[in-house]
Design an enzyme around this catalytic site. Structure first.
Site, PDB file in Angstrom:
ATOM      1  N   GLY A  11      58.943 -30.092 -84.848  1.00 21.59           N
ATOM      2  CA  GLY A  11      59.470 -30.918 -83.658  1.00 21.59           C
ATOM      3  C   GLY A  11      59.882 -30.066 -82.599  1.00 21.59           C
ATOM      4  NE  ARG A  72      55.976 -32.635 -87.416  1.00 19.90           N
ATOM      5  CZ  ARG A  72      57.120 -32.336 -87.524  1.00 19.90           C
ATOM      6  NH1 ARG A  72      57.416 -31.123 -88.287  1.00 19.90           N
ATOM      7  NH2 ARG A  72      58.128 -32.943 -87.080  1.00 19.90           N
ATOM      8  CG  ASP A 103      63.488 -26.137 -93.738  1.00 21.18           C
ATOM      9  OD1 ASP A 103      62.845 -26.533 -94.314  1.00 21.18           O
ATOM     10  OD2 ASP A 103      64.354 -25.424 -94.138  1.00 21.18           O
ATOM     11  CB  THR A 126      65.453 -27.275 -85.079  1.00 17.86           C
ATOM     12  OG1 THR A 126      65.694 -28.599 -85.495  1.00 17.86           O
ATOM     13  CG2 THR A 126      66.306 -26.262 -85.759  1.00 17.86           C
ATOM     14  CG  ASP A 128      67.708 -31.883 -86.740  1.00 15.81           C
ATOM     15  OD1 ASP A 128      68.165 -32.733 -86.358  1.00 15.81           O
ATOM     16  OD2 ASP A 128      66.359 -31.733 -87.273  1.00 15.81           O
ATOM     17  CG  ASP A 130      68.512 -28.286 -89.697  1.00 10.91           C
ATOM     18  OD1 ASP A 130      68.187 -27.488 -88.992  1.00 10.91           O
ATOM     19  OD2 ASP A 130      67.930 -28.889 -90.283  1.00 10.91           O
ATOM     20  NE  ARG A 172      64.315 -35.106 -92.694  1.00  6.03           N
ATOM     21  CZ  ARG A 172      63.009 -34.618 -92.309  1.00  6.03           C
ATOM     22  NH1 ARG A 172      62.181 -35.197 -91.820  1.00  6.03           N
ATOM     23  NH2 ARG A 172      63.126 -33.398 -92.196  1.00  6.03           N
TER      24      ARG A 172
END
Length: 324
Positions: A11, A72, A103, A126, A128, A130, A172
Site C-alpha cells: 500500500g 501486489r 509488513d 505504511t 498503519d 505497526d 485492520r
C-alpha cells in the site's frame, strides 16, 4: 558495492517519494549507481528497472503516492517468480536493494534474501504505524492529520443535528490511527483491535453522555473485534433502542493514504532513505532502518515482522479520561 536499486511495494503512503528521493541522492553522493524498480516485486519480475539520476527525483518530495508505482505480486510468492526477479537484478549488476513498504514488503524481502543473499535494507513505508523497530512509520503522521481534519468537519454537522457519528479509519490489525485521531479529535470513544470492545459499556455511557452532550463521535479502527463501523453502529442502535437518537456512519477509507505528506513524514522518510543507503555501504544485509528516540536504528526483518508493536499506554489512559 557499486550498484543498488530502490522500490516501493504494498500500500502506498505519503512520504514514499521523499524516501525515494533521499535514497537516489544519497547513493549518488556516495558515488553509487542507483536504479529504480517500478511496480515493486512485480516490476522486478518483469524487468521494469531504470537508471536514476539526481534530476529523476526532482519536485517529488511534496507529492503523495509513489512515482515508482506499487503493485501486489502473486508471482513473487513463488520460487519461479523470485528466480526471474533475481535474474533481472543480476543482469543490471545490482548488488543491494532498498525496499520501501510495510509488513508484506519485508516478508517478501526476507524470503528473497534467504534464497539469494542480496543485501536489502527496508524503510518503514505504511500509514498503519505497526512496524516494530521505529517509533513512527512513513505516512502515519499524514494519515492521522487527514483523519483528524475529517473528524473535525463531521463534528460540526454532528453538533448541528444532534447526531451520533461512527467514523471508521484504517487499521485492520493496529489502532494507531484511530487512537491518535480520536484523541486529537475529541472522540467520546475509540475502538481498536488491541483492546476488547464492550458494547454494553458503550451503550451505558452514551445514555449518560446524552444528558450533557447533544452529539457524539465514535472512532472505529476497521479491524476492531466488535466489527466495522457499520456493524457496530447497528449493534449499538439496537441495544440503545431509542428512536429519538440519530445515528450516522462515515468510512474514511483510502482518503487516508493520499495527499501531500506532512513535514514530519518528509523528514522521517528522508532520514530513513539516507540511512538505508549508508546501511548497505556499512554492511547491513537484512535490516529495516527506523528512528527510535530520534536516533536511527537498524532492526532485522525477522524482528520487524515477528514482534508486535504495542499502543502507547498513556494514549489508552487518555482515551478513557478525556471521554468523560
Amino acid at each position: 558495492m557499486k550498484k543498488i536499486a530502490v522500490f516501493t511495494s504494498g500500500g502506498d503512503s505519503p512520504g514514499m517519494n521523499a524516501c525515494v528521493r533521499a535514497v537516489v541522492r544519497t547513493a549518488i553522493f556516495k558515488e553509487l549507481e542507483v536504479y529504480g524498480i517500478y511496480r515493486g516485486y512485480e516490476g522486478m519480475i518483469d524487468g521494469e528497472i531504470k537508471r536514476m539520476q539526481s534530476h529523476s527525483v526532482s519536485n517529488i518530495v511534496q507529492r503523495g503516492g509513489t512515482v515508482l508505482k506499487s503493485a501486489r505480486s502473486m508471482e513473487f510468492m513463488t520460487p519461479e517468480g523470485r528466480k526471474k526477479a533475481f535474474d533481472n537484478l543480476s543482469a543490471f549488476g545490482i548488488q543491494g536493494l532498498v525496499a520501501i513498504g510495510g509488513d508484506g514488503t519485508f516478508r517478501g524481502a526476507k524470503v528473497f534474501f534467504e534464497e539469494y543473499g542480496i543485501p536489502t535494507i527496508g524503510c518503514p513505508g505504511t500509514i498503519d504505524n505497526d512496524l516494530y523497530g521505529t517509533d513512527y512509520t512513513i505516512g502515519f503522521d499524514t494519515a492521522v492529520n487527514t483523519a483528524l481534519e475529517a473528524i473535525d468537519k463531521i463534528r460540526d454537522t454532528a453538533a448541528a443535528h444532534d447526531r451520533i457519528f461512527f467514523i471508521e479509519v484504517m487499521g485492520r490489525d493496529a489502532g494507531f490511527i484511530a487512537v491518535e485521531s480520536g484523541i486529537g479529535g475529541g472522540a467520546e470513544f475509540v475502538m481498536v483491535p488491541e483492546t476488547q470492545t464492550d458494547l454494553e459499556e458503550v451503550v451505558k455511557s452514551l445514555k449518560n453522555l446524552r444528558k450533557s452532550k447533544s452529539s457524539s463521535i465514535i472512532v472505529v479502527a476497521e479491524g476492531d473485534d466488535a466489527g466495522n463501523a457499520q456493524t457496530i453502529m447497528e449493534k449499538v442502535k439496537t441495544k440503545l433502542n431509542d428512536p429519538s437518537k440519530d445515528f450516522k456512519v462515515t468510512t474514511l477509507g483510502h482518503i487516508q493514504r493520499g495527499g501531500n505528506p506532512t513535514a514530519r513524514d518528509r523528514v522521517l522518510a528522508s532520514r530513513c532513505g539516507m540511512a538505508a543507503v549508508e546501511g548497505l555501504i556499512a554492511g547491513h544485509q537484512f535490516h529495516m532502518a527506523g528512528v527510535v528516540n530520534q536516533e536511527v536504528v537498524f532492526t532485522t526483518f525477522a524482528d520487524c515482522i515477528g514482534k508486535t508493536k504495542a499502543l502507547i499506554e498513556d494514549h489508552l489512559k487518555l482515551m478513557k479520561i478525556l471521554s468523560i
